[in-house]
Design a protein around this motif. Structure first.
Motif, PDB file in Angstrom:
ATOM      1  N   THR A 159      39.400  37.536  27.645  1.00 17.39           N
ATOM      2  CA  THR A 159      39.287  38.697  27.635  1.00 17.39           C
ATOM      3  C   THR A 159      39.477  39.437  29.258  1.00 17.39           C
ATOM      4  OG1 THR A 159      38.519  38.814  25.463  1.00 17.39           O
ATOM      5  CG2 THR A 159      38.506  40.993  26.569  1.00 17.39           C
ATOM      6  N   PHE A 160      38.425  38.873  29.674  1.00 19.10           N
ATOM      7  CA  PHE A 160      38.348  39.124  31.165  1.00 19.10           C
ATOM      8  C   PHE A 160      39.636  38.788  31.950  1.00 19.10           C
ATOM      9  CE2 PHE A 160      36.917  38.354  35.473  1.00 19.10           C
ATOM     10  CZ  PHE A 160      36.178  39.284  35.870  1.00 19.10           C
ATOM     11  N   LEU A 161      40.026  37.646  31.897  1.00 17.19           N
ATOM     12  CA  LEU A 161      41.106  37.119  32.554  1.00 17.19           C
ATOM     13  C   LEU A 161      42.660  37.602  31.982  1.00 17.19           C
ATOM     14  CD1 LEU A 161      40.212  33.348  32.997  1.00 17.19           C
ATOM     15  CD2 LEU A 161      39.905  34.984  34.587  1.00 17.19           C
ATOM     16  N   GLN A 162      42.629  38.346  31.113  1.00 16.74           N
ATOM     17  CA  GLN A 162      43.886  38.708  30.673  1.00 16.74           C
ATOM     18  C   GLN A 162      44.773  39.678  31.493  1.00 16.74           C
ATOM     19  OE1 GLN A 162      43.261  41.021  26.959  1.00 16.74           O
ATOM     20  NE2 GLN A 162      44.773  40.286  26.130  1.00 16.74           N
ATOM     21  N   PRO A 163      44.214  40.560  32.452  1.00 18.77           N
ATOM     22  CA  PRO A 163      45.028  41.066  33.392  1.00 18.77           C
ATOM     23  C   PRO A 163      45.630  40.087  34.653  1.00 18.77           C
ATOM     24  CG  PRO A 163      43.080  42.284  33.253  1.00 18.77           C
ATOM     25  CD  PRO A 163      43.086  41.003  32.661  1.00 18.77           C
ATOM     26  N   SER A 164      44.931  38.932  35.024  1.00 21.73           N
ATOM     27  CA  SER A 164      45.669  38.126  35.733  1.00 21.73           C
ATOM     28  C   SER A 164      46.615  37.014  35.054  1.00 21.73           C
ATOM     29  CB  SER A 164      44.492  37.254  36.471  1.00 21.73           C
ATOM     30  OG  SER A 164      43.936  36.499  35.395  1.00 21.73           O
ATOM     31  N   GLN A 165      46.883  37.113  33.920  1.00 23.68           N
ATOM     32  CA  GLN A 165      48.005  36.364  33.189  1.00 23.68           C
ATOM     33  C   GLN A 165      47.487  35.075  33.316  1.00 23.68           C
ATOM     34  OE1 GLN A 165      50.725  37.424  31.698  1.00 23.68           O
ATOM     35  NE2 GLN A 165      49.822  39.510  31.924  1.00 23.68           N
ATOM     36  N   THR A 166      46.320  34.564  33.065  1.00 22.00           N
ATOM     37  CA  THR A 166      45.785  33.313  32.779  1.00 22.00           C
ATOM     38  C   THR A 166      44.748  33.144  31.821  1.00 22.00           C
ATOM     39  OG1 THR A 166      43.973  34.078  34.432  1.00 22.00           O
ATOM     40  CG2 THR A 166      45.880  32.927  35.513  1.00 22.00           C
ATOM     41  N   HIS A 167      44.444  32.089  31.298  1.00 25.37           N
ATOM     42  CA  HIS A 167      43.371  31.872  30.269  1.00 25.37           C
ATOM     43  C   HIS A 167      42.699  30.558  30.481  1.00 25.37           C
ATOM     44  CE1 HIS A 167      46.865  29.481  28.697  1.00 25.37           C
ATOM     45  NE2 HIS A 167      45.980  28.880  27.888  1.00 25.37           N
ATOM     46  N   VAL A 168      41.349  30.489  29.837  1.00 23.70           N
ATOM     47  CA  VAL A 168      40.749  29.364  30.135  1.00 23.70           C
ATOM     48  C   VAL A 168      40.728  28.322  28.799  1.00 23.70           C
ATOM     49  CG1 VAL A 168      38.469  30.279  29.376  1.00 23.70           C
ATOM     50  CG2 VAL A 168      38.358  28.508  31.066  1.00 23.70           C
ATOM     51  N   GLN A 169      40.564  27.207  29.213  1.00 26.07           N
ATOM     52  CA  GLN A 169      40.617  26.244  28.013  1.00 26.07           C
ATOM     53  C   GLN A 169      39.578  25.361  28.491  1.00 26.07           C
ATOM     54  OE1 GLN A 169      44.399  24.214  27.840  1.00 26.07           O
ATOM     55  NE2 GLN A 169      45.417  25.963  26.699  1.00 26.07           N
ATOM     56  N   PHE A 170      38.605  24.891  27.460  1.00 24.13           N
ATOM     57  CA  PHE A 170      37.687  23.698  27.563  1.00 24.13           C
ATOM     58  C   PHE A 170      38.031  22.497  27.168  1.00 24.13           C
ATOM     59  CE2 PHE A 170      35.234  27.597  27.738  1.00 24.13           C
ATOM     60  CZ  PHE A 170      34.707  27.537  28.871  1.00 24.13           C
ATOM     61  N   GLU A 171      38.480  21.359  27.863  1.00 21.75           N
ATOM     62  CA  GLU A 171      38.922  20.182  27.775  1.00 21.75           C
ATOM     63  C   GLU A 171      37.404  19.075  27.591  1.00 21.75           C
ATOM     64  OE1 GLU A 171      42.006  19.411  27.196  1.00 21.75           O
ATOM     65  OE2 GLU A 171      42.488  21.451  27.836  1.00 21.75           O
ATOM     66  N   TYR A 172      37.733  18.169  26.644  1.00 22.94           N
ATOM     67  CA  TYR A 172      36.570  17.361  26.368  1.00 22.94           C
ATOM     68  C   TYR A 172      36.892  16.100  27.149  1.00 22.94           C
ATOM     69  CZ  TYR A 172      33.050  14.644  23.681  1.00 22.94           C
ATOM     70  OH  TYR A 172      32.065  13.977  23.490  1.00 22.94           O
ATOM     71  N   HIS A 173      35.881  15.689  27.885  1.00 25.37           N
ATOM     72  CA  HIS A 173      35.901  14.160  28.621  1.00 25.37           C
ATOM     73  C   HIS A 173      35.308  13.001  28.001  1.00 25.37           C
ATOM     74  CE1 HIS A 173      35.630  11.412  32.017  1.00 25.37           C
ATOM     75  NE2 HIS A 173      36.541  12.206  32.656  1.00 25.37           N
ATOM     76  N   GLU A 174      36.528  12.301  27.315  1.00 21.26           N
ATOM     77  CA  GLU A 174      35.919  11.131  26.543  1.00 21.26           C
ATOM     78  C   GLU A 174      34.679  10.289  27.065  1.00 21.26           C
ATOM     79  OE1 GLU A 174      36.673  10.786  23.240  1.00 21.26           O
ATOM     80  OE2 GLU A 174      37.894  12.499  23.081  1.00 21.26           O
ATOM     81  N   ASP A 175      34.793   9.821  28.308  1.00 19.95           N
ATOM     82  CA  ASP A 175      34.033   8.939  29.003  1.00 19.95           C
ATOM     83  C   ASP A 175      32.516   9.544  28.988  1.00 19.95           C
ATOM     84  OD1 ASP A 175      36.120   7.174  29.032  1.00 19.95           O
ATOM     85  OD2 ASP A 175      36.524   7.272  30.906  1.00 19.95           O
ATOM     86  N   LEU A 176      32.418  10.807  29.683  1.00 20.80           N
ATOM     87  CA  LEU A 176      31.220  11.347  29.854  1.00 20.80           C
ATOM     88  C   LEU A 176      30.599  11.997  28.564  1.00 20.80           C
ATOM     89  CD1 LEU A 176      32.116  12.961  33.459  1.00 20.80           C
ATOM     90  CD2 LEU A 176      30.598  10.893  32.562  1.00 20.80           C
ATOM     91  N   GLN A 177      31.603  12.186  27.738  1.00 20.46           N
ATOM     92  CA  GLN A 177      31.177  13.162  26.442  1.00 20.46           C
ATOM     93  C   GLN A 177      30.745  14.460  26.719  1.00 20.46           C
ATOM     94  OE1 GLN A 177      28.474  10.561  24.199  1.00 20.46           O
ATOM     95  NE2 GLN A 177      30.214   9.059  23.850  1.00 20.46           N
TER      96      GLN A 177
END
Length: 116
Positions: free
Chosen positions: A56-74
């Motif tokens: 919601t905060f990043l909407q004006p900058s035409q970007t978004h955040v995703q959280f990816e899972y790192h398998e090795d580090l869990q």
């Protein structure tokens, strides 16, 4: 030797340039009574709620955040993505750094296991 009328010149003690006078300071030692609190990992629901707030905060900058899972580090890491091109703008922390960290921990595990 007299510099001015009635004054005698006393030899001055030269202080080396760039040195500072050191004063002793008493430091109070506090006993450690409580161990440092470790941060608890966020649950998936909490992580999604946080991502929604950031997006919601990043909407004006035409970007978004995703959280990816790192398998090795869990563990999860954040990826900032452009809305239009779906191109990854930034990884926090960098996936390459996480991969390197995972490789080092694996190597240290092998090293310690072989040593013992």
């Amino acid at each position: 030797m007299v510099d001015r009328i009635g004054e005698s010149a006393a030899p001055a003690i030269a202080k080396p340039i760039g040195t500072k006078e050191v004063k002793e300071v008493e430091v109070e030692q506090k006993p450690v009574t409580e161990p440092a609190k470790q941060s608890t990992p966020l649950k998936e629901e909490e992580l999604q709620k946080f991502a929604d707030q950031v997006n919601t905060f990043l909407q004006p900058s035409q970007t978004h955040v995703q959280f990816e899972y790192h398998e090795d580090l869990q563990e999860y890491y954040a990826v900032i993505v452009d809305n239009n091109s779906e191109e990854i703008i930034k990884e926090i922390p960098s996936k390459k750094i996480l991969d390197m960290y995972a490789a080092m921990t694996e190597f240290m595990g092998l090293f310690v296991d072989k040593k013992a």
